[in-house]
Design an enzyme around this catalytic site. Sequence first.
Site, PDB file in Angstrom:
ATOM      1  N   ILE A   1       6.878  45.832 -19.509  1.00 37.52           N
ATOM      2  CA  ILE A   1       6.360  46.522 -18.322  1.00 37.52           C
ATOM      3  C   ILE A   1       7.180  46.077 -17.123  1.00 37.52           C
ATOM      4  CG2 ILE A   1       4.355  46.853 -16.820  1.00 37.52           C
ATOM      5  CD1 ILE A   1       2.575  46.270 -19.254  1.00 37.52           C
ATOM      6  N   HIS A   2       7.670  47.035 -16.358  1.00 38.56           N
ATOM      7  CA  HIS A   2       8.423  46.720 -15.137  1.00 38.56           C
ATOM      8  C   HIS A   2       7.490  46.093 -14.112  1.00 38.56           C
ATOM      9  CE1 HIS A   2      10.790  47.266 -11.489  1.00 38.56           C
ATOM     10  NE2 HIS A   2      11.846  47.365 -12.291  1.00 38.56           N
ATOM     11  N   LYS A   3       8.016  45.207 -13.304  1.00 37.10           N
ATOM     12  CA  LYS A   3       7.173  44.483 -12.345  1.00 37.10           C
ATOM     13  C   LYS A   3       6.570  45.373 -11.261  1.00 37.10           C
ATOM     14  CE  LYS A   3      10.805  42.910  -9.220  1.00 37.10           C
ATOM     15  NZ  LYS A   3      10.257  43.270  -7.933  1.00 37.10           N
ATOM     16  N   ASP A   4       7.142  46.539 -11.012  1.00 38.26           N
ATOM     17  CA  ASP A   4       6.607  47.421  -9.974  1.00 38.26           C
ATOM     18  C   ASP A   4       5.782  48.575 -10.535  1.00 38.26           C
ATOM     19  OD1 ASP A   4       7.779  45.915  -7.928  1.00 38.26           O
ATOM     20  OD2 ASP A   4       9.670  47.006  -8.104  1.00 38.26           O
TER      21      ASP A   4
ATOM     22  N   ILE B   1       7.372  50.490 -20.362  1.00 38.40           N
ATOM     23  CA  ILE B   1       7.010  51.193 -19.131  1.00 38.40           C
ATOM     24  C   ILE B   1       7.959  50.666 -18.063  1.00 38.40           C
ATOM     25  CG2 ILE B   1       5.201  51.588 -17.419  1.00 38.40           C
ATOM     26  CD1 ILE B   1       3.161  50.998 -19.698  1.00 38.40           C
TER      27      ILE B   1
END
Length: 175
Positions: free
Chosen positions: A60-63, A78
């Site tokens: 999962i991307h941090k943003d 994601i």
Amino acid sequence: MGIDAMTLYRMGRKLYLRGIPVVPAVLRKAIHFLHGSYIPVEAEIGEGTQLGYGGMGIVIHKDARIGRHCLISHQVTIGGRSGLKDLPVIGDYVRIGAGAKILGNVRIGDFAVIGANAVVVRDVPAGTVVGGIPAREIRKDPDPLAAYEREMGLRPPVRRPEAVPSVPPPASAAQ
């Protein structure tokens, strides 16, 4: 039963929001080591969201932003795409199949279902089932809530309205 990736994420997220710098990074590394996943504490993941198989192989991307009560299967990605600034926003009660990829500036509506190994690069309306590479609409439910109840076997939790403080009776009514 061991500690799953979501439990470690929630602990790290609470500490991150309180401004504690080192422990959230250690918990992120623990998630990576134990589950082979990258779930940063900066990512917004709603309450009740569950990760399949304890969160194995999830990136999962941090943003990225993920809604409430979602079900994310193993090996899901994601994240972003080259040259695009914005990242995925996933609604509430979304179910994402194993190996699916949700990439770029994509909005996934509430009660949507992403099929296994689908590659989503365009928006998915609420209550829609998508699959394939690239993901295409397979079906759209006219009543997504009923479809969710039928397929999951349970009714989505309803948010209770906040308690309204009682208003004291006027002084003339008390006599």
